[in-house]
Scaffold this motif. Structure first.
Motif, PDB file in Angstrom:
ATOM      1  N   GLU A   1      -6.567 -23.337   9.366  1.00 20.71           N
ATOM      2  CA  GLU A   1      -7.082 -22.426  10.392  1.00 20.71           C
ATOM      3  C   GLU A   1      -6.229 -21.161  10.440  1.00 20.71           C
ATOM      4  O   GLU A   1      -6.741 -20.059  10.641  1.00 20.71           O
ATOM      5  N   ALA A   2      -4.928 -21.305  10.231  1.00 13.99           N
ATOM      6  CA  ALA A   2      -4.032 -20.140  10.221  1.00 13.99           C
ATOM      7  C   ALA A   2      -4.362 -19.212   9.050  1.00 13.99           C
ATOM      8  O   ALA A   2      -4.328 -17.985   9.198  1.00 13.99           O
ATOM      9  N   ASP A   3      -4.682 -19.803   7.878  1.00 10.44           N
ATOM     10  CA  ASP A   3      -5.077 -18.990   6.721  1.00 10.44           C
ATOM     11  C   ASP A   3      -6.336 -18.194   7.037  1.00 10.44           C
ATOM     12  O   ASP A   3      -6.445 -17.015   6.703  1.00 10.44           O
ATOM     13  N   ARG A   4      -7.289 -18.880   7.686  1.00 12.70           N
ATOM     14  CA  ARG A   4      -8.537 -18.198   8.020  1.00 12.70           C
ATOM     15  C   ARG A   4      -8.286 -17.048   8.991  1.00 12.70           C
ATOM     16  O   ARG A   4      -8.794 -15.950   8.807  1.00 12.70           O
ATOM     17  N   ARG A   5      -7.506 -17.304  10.027  1.00  9.78           N
ATOM     18  CA  ARG A   5      -7.224 -16.236  11.002  1.00  9.78           C
ATOM     19  C   ARG A   5      -6.535 -15.057  10.342  1.00  9.78           C
ATOM     20  O   ARG A   5      -6.851 -13.907  10.628  1.00  9.78           O
ATOM     21  N   ALA A   6      -5.592 -15.354   9.443  1.00 12.06           N
ATOM     22  CA  ALA A   6      -4.875 -14.272   8.756  1.00 12.06           C
ATOM     23  C   ALA A   6      -5.826 -13.445   7.891  1.00 12.06           C
ATOM     24  O   ALA A   6      -5.772 -12.214   7.887  1.00 12.06           O
ATOM     25  N   GLU A   7      -6.710 -14.113   7.154  1.00 18.01           N
ATOM     26  CA  GLU A   7      -7.645 -13.405   6.273  1.00 18.01           C
ATOM     27  C   GLU A   7      -8.686 -12.633   7.081  1.00 18.01           C
ATOM     28  O   GLU A   7      -8.990 -11.489   6.777  1.00 18.01           O
ATOM     29  N   CYS A   8      -9.224 -13.261   8.097  1.00 12.43           N
ATOM     30  CA  CYS A   8     -10.267 -12.608   8.903  1.00 12.43           C
ATOM     31  C   CYS A   8      -9.693 -11.496   9.782  1.00 12.43           C
ATOM     32  O   CYS A   8     -10.442 -10.650  10.274  1.00 12.43           O
ATOM     33  N   GLY A   9      -8.386 -11.486   9.967  1.00 11.97           N
ATOM     34  CA  GLY A   9      -7.749 -10.441  10.759  1.00 11.97           C
ATOM     35  C   GLY A   9      -7.516  -9.143   9.999  1.00 11.97           C
ATOM     36  O   GLY A   9      -7.104  -8.148  10.588  1.00 11.97           O
ATOM     37  N   LEU A  10      -7.781  -9.150   8.710  1.00 11.87           N
ATOM     38  CA  LEU A  10      -7.594  -7.948   7.900  1.00 11.87           C
ATOM     39  C   LEU A  10      -8.822  -7.048   7.981  1.00 11.87           C
ATOM     40  O   LEU A  10      -9.948  -7.518   8.138  1.00 11.87           O
ATOM     41  N   TRP A  11      -8.610  -5.752   7.853  1.00 14.10           N
ATOM     42  CA  TRP A  11      -9.717  -4.805   7.738  1.00 14.10           C
ATOM     43  C   TRP A  11     -10.299  -4.900   6.336  1.00 14.10           C
ATOM     44  O   TRP A  11      -9.629  -5.353   5.412  1.00 14.10           O
ATOM     45  N   PHE A  12     -11.520  -4.420   6.171  1.00 12.70           N
ATOM     46  CA  PHE A  12     -12.195  -4.556   4.878  1.00 12.70           C
ATOM     47  C   PHE A  12     -11.466  -3.843   3.743  1.00 12.70           C
ATOM     48  O   PHE A  12     -11.596  -4.210   2.595  1.00 12.70           O
ATOM     49  N   TRP A  13     -10.696  -2.840   4.045  1.00 14.67           N
ATOM     50  CA  TRP A  13      -9.995  -2.118   2.975  1.00 14.67           C
ATOM     51  C   TRP A  13      -8.645  -2.758   2.636  1.00 14.67           C
ATOM     52  O   TRP A  13      -8.007  -2.391   1.669  1.00 14.67           O
ATOM     53  N   GLN A  14      -8.230  -3.732   3.411  1.00 13.55           N
ATOM     54  CA  GLN A  14      -6.951  -4.381   3.169  1.00 13.55           C
ATOM     55  C   GLN A  14      -7.153  -5.599   2.271  1.00 13.55           C
ATOM     56  O   GLN A  14      -7.987  -6.457   2.559  1.00 13.55           O
TER      57      GLN A  14
END
Length: 79
Positions: A62-75
């Motif tokens: 779940e932490a991996d998902r939050r970290a990935e989904c917290g990025l902007w599309f250009w990141q």
């Protein structure tokens, strides 16, 4: 004797800075970058919808998902 005048000069608008820099390869790179950003945004939107079991299946927490989904599309992430 007739007084012929030269035709008026053709006024061309100089290309903008961005148009001058793009060229065929620059346009290709721009399209590739836009496609990458679209893939990232779509993938992260789908990732946000996965349940705990599906996350486990693909090896993400779940932490991996939050970290990935917290990025902007250009990141991006270096993996």
């Amino acid at each position: 004797m007739s007084h012929l005048s030269a035709p008026p000069p053709v006024c061309e608008t100089p290309p903008s800075r961005h148009e001058a820099r793009l060229g065929p390869l620059g346009t290709l790179r721009l399209l590739q970058r836009l496609a990458l950003w679209h893939r990232r945004a779509s993938s992260r939107a789908r990732l946000a919808l996965l349940g705990a079991e599906a996350l486990c299946d693909i090896g993400l927490s779940e932490a991996d998902r939050r970290a990935e989904c917290g990025l902007w599309f250009w990141q991006g992430r270096d993996r």
